[in-house]
Design a protein around this motif. Structure first.
Motif, PDB file in Angstrom:
ATOM      1  N   PRO A  51      -7.548   0.495  -7.893  1.00 43.00           N
ATOM      2  CA  PRO A  51      -6.903   1.803  -7.683  1.00 43.00           C
ATOM      3  C   PRO A  51      -7.820   2.857  -7.093  1.00 43.00           C
ATOM      4  O   PRO A  51      -7.359   3.753  -6.389  1.00 43.00           O
ATOM      5  CB  PRO A  51      -6.443   2.190  -9.094  1.00 43.00           C
TER       6      PRO A  51
ATOM      7  N   SER B  91      -4.234  -1.636  -4.759  1.00 41.04           N
ATOM      8  CA  SER B  91      -3.739  -0.930  -5.940  1.00 41.04           C
ATOM      9  C   SER B  91      -3.730   0.580  -5.699  1.00 41.04           C
ATOM     10  O   SER B  91      -4.256   1.074  -4.700  1.00 41.04           O
ATOM     11  CB  SER B  91      -4.603  -1.278  -7.151  1.00 41.04           C
ATOM     12  N   GLY B  92      -3.154   1.297  -6.645  1.00 39.55           N
ATOM     13  CA  GLY B  92      -3.064   2.741  -6.512  1.00 39.55           C
ATOM     14  C   GLY B  92      -3.060   3.412  -7.860  1.00 39.55           C
ATOM     15  O   GLY B  92      -3.464   2.818  -8.867  1.00 39.55           O
TER      16      GLY B  92
ATOM     17  N   ARG C  51      -8.036   3.689   3.138  1.00 45.45           N
ATOM     18  CA  ARG C  51      -7.372   2.540   2.496  1.00 45.45           C
ATOM     19  C   ARG C  51      -6.697   1.654   3.526  1.00 45.45           C
ATOM     20  O   ARG C  51      -6.724   0.428   3.425  1.00 45.45           O
ATOM     21  CB  ARG C  51      -6.360   3.024   1.469  1.00 45.45           C
TER      22      ARG C  51
ATOM     23  N   LEU D  63       0.872  -1.177   0.000  1.00 42.25           N
ATOM     24  CA  LEU D  63       0.000   0.000   0.000  1.00 42.25           C
ATOM     25  C   LEU D  63       0.906   1.224   0.000  1.00 42.25           C
ATOM     26  O   LEU D  63       1.678   1.432   0.933  1.00 42.25           O
ATOM     27  CB  LEU D  63      -0.914   0.003   1.229  1.00 42.25           C
TER      28      LEU D  63
ATOM     29  N   TRP E 193      -5.763   8.084   2.649  1.00 44.03           N
ATOM     30  CA  TRP E 193      -4.859   7.162   3.339  1.00 44.03           C
ATOM     31  C   TRP E 193      -5.578   6.375   4.433  1.00 44.03           C
ATOM     32  O   TRP E 193      -5.458   5.149   4.521  1.00 44.03           O
ATOM     33  CB  TRP E 193      -3.687   7.926   3.963  1.00 44.03           C
TER      34      TRP E 193
ATOM     35  N   TYR F 292       1.630   5.225  -0.168  1.00 46.47           N
ATOM     36  CA  TYR F 292       1.122   6.575   0.075  1.00 46.47           C
ATOM     37  C   TYR F 292       1.287   7.475  -1.132  1.00 46.47           C
ATOM     38  O   TYR F 292       0.465   8.359  -1.386  1.00 46.47           O
ATOM     39  CB  TYR F 292       1.829   7.180   1.292  1.00 46.47           C
TER      40      TYR F 292
ATOM     41  N   ARG G 186       0.916   6.839  -4.150  1.00 49.33           N
ATOM     42  CA  ARG G 186      -0.038   6.547  -5.219  1.00 49.33           C
ATOM     43  C   ARG G 186      -1.473   6.822  -4.796  1.00 49.33           C
ATOM     44  O   ARG G 186      -2.413   6.379  -5.459  1.00 49.33           O
ATOM     45  CB  ARG G 186       0.126   5.095  -5.677  1.00 49.33           C
ATOM     46  N   LEU G 187      -1.639   7.554  -3.682  1.00 46.70           N
ATOM     47  CA  LEU G 187      -2.967   7.871  -3.179  1.00 46.70           C
ATOM     48  C   LEU G 187      -2.993   9.315  -2.679  1.00 46.70           C
ATOM     49  O   LEU G 187      -2.014   9.794  -2.103  1.00 46.70           O
ATOM     50  CB  LEU G 187      -3.335   6.947  -2.018  1.00 46.70           C
TER      51      LEU G 187
END
Length: 866
Positions: free
Chosen positions: A306, A274-275, A43, A30, A40, A32, A34-35
């Motif tokens: 994502p 995913s992200g 997820r 996971l 945060w 960070y 990519r989000l």
């Protein structure tokens, strides 16, 4: 030996030991980066709800050092805040600060400007590179050290480097030792690990003391040989007193079960959560097939999409996590062997199934069904139903006293997901057998039907004075650690068409240029991510040779756009007779995250931009008059004279060497074109050898070089290289260059501008660029675009903490015969998170040449859960 009573993270034969608890652990990637920051917490909660106790987190160096000496750990780059949220969510963290991370991320996270220093050698125990790494570790390691397990933080291990066994590091021991020493100097006390990408244990950690080897396995989910391979590594590390840590692998829980029963005590499927790659952050060149652009949609089919959709595999995650949690230390300390008693499997299965000998008694046998249809197997004489694409984990002879229950669980075809004094809980999609025994009584066997979602099967089993309460749940009903049932959301709604737009009267470039004698690399112009624009005037030039242009190269002659080239640095020629104005826009899609030297732009550390541009002054045919040294192929002397590649022999695959003198003048630059190569060849120029790829069959010769040349290739009938030519070159000089880094593009995307209402479809000329504002419904949205011969960059403009912010959501390329392969996720989806959606998305639309008239036909927006 780790003190298991200490409230800290340790590493022992049973794996990562947290606060003294030994348990086989499931870990989800996971990231960070990519989000959006506002997602945060949700997820992390989604991962924790599956029962996974850990996440692994890369820290991308170039995400935090955005330009040389410019550091950013604020906002969505605040990795410390992310780690704190992980701790609050009850998740342990394996932190992976690199310096190289791969992760299909721009340059594998190595800053682009490192390639500008010819004396700096990436991923080597070399002072110039290590000094750069030290600057990164001096900032990253304190953040991790402050948040170590046992100090009130989440970090239970730190991974150094990533899959180093794929890379030609000259002295792995010295390199990993240097990284280890940097980490420990900052107070890192949790275990250090290094992962092997292709099973080379020492290649991953250099044999360095204090850095445990881990393994990344990516088998074919349908391979029958997974168990035998994994058991081999389990035995290998066990002989050194170490656990089998699988730091990356496939997402399917049917495969994860096979790893667990084969001895893995840490299983970290990549990428369960995913992200999305916002900004100019995807990489190029992945997984062996040369070229390819990584999609912004970063999705390999994990249990979270994502945009946060919980997929069906979420239920399987809860079941396997509950199974591991229930067996606890007995599973973590188990020993793996080849299974016994598995017979008459009616479907494709493992060539060598595995069995775990549980600590304290009992076994777990894994029986995979690799087929799409259901099947059966006999396990110690008991028929077991096998669901399609599944792995049954069959518990046998398990003492139940540790759960406060009498007797023994003799056989269970369903997954054991809970046990306490109230009874036993199982999960299954198929009918199955459970059997119990107490004392000297004969085992009592019960056939239980398959449960339906929301309708568990309950049964009381009795043997003499003993009784066991049994509940069989459908996998979708297995609760997470907080007791809640799994939520499988899927797509949140149907897409809505977006046809209205505003065409803005706004510039797409600043127009501010600088003069250069030769075209600089993008990085030399300050463009680490973004675009670089080049222009020059041609005077009497009939043909150009361009070497090193990457990634997305849009050319124009006298204002006429040419088809886009995505050659990753491969040399090409371009006829220009009668044209005087030459222009190029080169967009950096990403720097190579792997090290593929078949093409110049795919080598790790390779630069971007237009490369070198030459006028072709003359061509000379040099395919003939090569003398042939066949080595073992013949004993003749003097050597024959043949065309290049024209020697014939019955000795297939044996090398033959062709030599000749080239007519170079010692003053000019030259390029030798080796024609259409079918295999790589070794070319020695004045005694210095290099390998030339069929994908780029050119050899560039500096003044004074190339008089004596030798080409060595394995003999293969009919593999002659075709026309072989020597081109005399003259550098094209006098360039105007506009640097347009990502910051400049974002500034233009954020500008206020008047516009005209239009309706899609929007028609463009090849090479034309326009800004559009497109209204978008509120909330998180998955955006899609339809059309042909256009590239679309989408931007979010929104307010946050009193400031107007602008983010590149991503790029799509619509229906163009000249676009490259896209890999990694859905190349057509872009995501605008709810917190970034101000009601409008801004598009930069560019028409491309070489097909139909460029057209953006329409866009759609589908709800995206967050």
């Amino acid at each position: 030996m780790t003190d298991l009573s200490a409230p800290a993270a340790g590493l022992g034969p049973s794996g990562l030991v947290l606060d003294g608890r030994e348990e086989a652990l499931l870990c989800a990637s996971l990231f960070y980066f990519r989000l959006p920051r506002e997602t945060w917490e949700s997820r992390l909660a989604q991962v924790r709800a599956t029962g996974y106790r850990m996440i692994d987190v890369y820290l991308p160096w170039n995400f935090h050092e955005t330009a040389p000496g410019v550091w950013d750990f604020e906002g969505r780059r605040d990795v410390g805040a992310f780690l704190d949220l992980a701790h609050e969510a009850g998740l342990a963290v394996i932190a992976r600060p690199g310096p190289y991370i791969c992760s299909e991320w721009d340059g594998g996270a190595l800053p682009a400007w490192l390639g500008l220093d010819p004396d700096l050698r990436l991923r080597q125990a070399e002072p110039r590179f290590l000094e750069q790494v030290r600057g990164w570790f001096d900032r990253a390691m304190p953040l991790l050290a402050e948040r170590q397990w046992g100090r009130g933080g989440s970090v239970v291990a730190v991974q150094l480097e990533n899959e180093l066994d794929f890379f030609d590091t000259a002295d792995r021991h010295a390199y990993i030792s240097a990284l280890r020493d940097m980490a420990t100097a900052h107070g890192i006390e949790v275990p250090l690990v290094a992962c092997a990408g292709q099973g080379d244990l020492v290649g991953a950690n250099g044999g360095v003391e204090g850095v445990a080897p881990a393994f990344n396995f990516y088998p074919d989910d349908r391979s029958p040989f997974v168990e035998a391979e994994v058991r081999r590594y389990a035995d290998l590390v066990a002989s050194r007193g170490l656990p089998l840590l699988v730091t990356e692998t496939n997402r399917s829980h049917a495969t994860l079960r096979r790893l667990l029963v084969s001895g893995a005590v840490l299983i970290a499927p990549y990428l369960q959560a995913s992200g999305f790659d916002f900004g100019y952050t995807p990489s190029v060149g992945n997984w062996g097939d040369p070229g390819g652009l990584m999609t912004h949609d970063y999705d390999f089919g994990g249990y979270l999409s994502p945009v946060g959709e919980a997929r069906a595999e979420t239920a399987e995650a809860r079941v396997l996590a509950a199974f591991a949690r229930t067996l606890g230390p007995a599973l973590a300390k188990a020993r793996t062997t080849e299974a016994e008693g598995v017979q008459d499997v009616s479907v494709t299965t493992s060539s060598s199934p595995s069995r775990l000998l549980l600590d304290g008694g009992g076994t777990v046998t894994g029986v995979p069904n690799l087929a799409e249809e259901p099947g059966t197997a006999l396990v110690n004489g008991v028929e077991v139903a096998l669901a399609p694409r599944s792995t049954a984990l069959i518990v046998q002879d398990l003492p139940l006293a540790g759960f406060g229950l009498p007797g023994t669980l003799v056989f269970a075809a369903a997954d054991l997901v809970g046990a306490d004094a109230d009874g036993l809980r199982f999960a299954s999609r198929t009918p199955g057998t459970v059997a119990f025994a107490h004392g000297d009584e004969a085992p009592v066997s019960v056939e239980l039907p398959a449960p339906a979602p929301g309708a568990p099967v309950r049964h009381r089993v009795e043997s003499g004075p003993a009784a066991w309460h049994v509940v069989v749940l459908h996998p979708e009903d297995v609760p997470g650690p907080d007791g809640a049932r799994a939520e499988i959301t899927g797509p949140a709604g149907e897409p809505e068409p977006l046809t209205a737009a505003v065409r803005l009267a706004a510039a797409t470039r600043s127009g501010e240029t600088e003069a250069h004698a030769l075209p600089p690399a993008s990085e030399a112009a300050g463009v680490h991510r973004g675009r670089t624009h080049y222009a020059t005037v041609l005077d009497g030039v009939a043909e150009l040779l361009v070497a090193g242009a990457a990634d997305i190269v849009d050319l124009a002659l006298d204002g006429e756009a040419l088809p886009t080239r995505v050659g990753y640095g491969a040399t090409f020629t371009l006829p220009t007779a009668g044209r005087t104005a030459f222009a190029a826009t080169v967009e950096t899609w990403g720097h190579a995250n792997f090290d593929d030297t078949r093409l110049p732009g795919l080598a790790l550390g390779s630069l971007r931009g237009l490369g070198r541009v030459w006028s072709v002054e003359s061509r000379e045919d040099v395919h003939a008059l090569w003398t042939v040294d066949g080595g073992e192929q013949w004993a003749g002397d003097p050597a024959p004279v043949r065309s290049l590649g024209g020697w014939s022999s019955t000795r297939i695959g044996r090398p033959a060497t062709y030599r000749r003198t080239l007519p170079v003048d010692g003053v000019a630059h030259y390029a030798l074109h080796l024609g259409e190569l079918t295999v790589p060849v070794e070319v020695a120029v004045d005694g210095e050898a290099r390998t030339v790829s069929p994908l780029d069959p050119w050899v560039h010769l500096a003044p004074g070089r190339g008089r004596d040349i030798a080409v060595t290739a394995p003999h293969w009938p009919g593999s002659g290289s075709g026309p072989v030519e020597l081109l005399r070159l003259e550098a094209v000089r006098g360039w105007r260059v506009e640097a347009q880094p990502d910051t400049a593009i974002l500034a233009l995307a954020a500008q206020e501008a008047a516009g005209t209402d239009v309706e899609l479809p929007l028609w463009l000329a090849p090479g034309e660029e326009v800004w559009l504002d497109v209204p978008v419904p509120p909330g998180g949205r998955s955006l899609r675009f339809e059309g042909e011969q256009v590239r679309v960059s989408a931007f979010a403009r929104y307010s946050s903490e009193g400031e107007t912010r602008c983010e590149l959501l991503g790029r799509v390329w619509l229906d163009d015969a000249h676009r490259p392969r896209f890999t990694g996720g859905d190349p057509g989806r872009l995501w605008i998170p709810a917190g970034w959606n101000s009601g409008t998305v801004r598009l930069l639309v560019r028409g491309t040449a070489g097909g139909a008239q460029p057209r953006l036909a329409r866009a759609t927006a589908a709800p995206a859960p967050e």
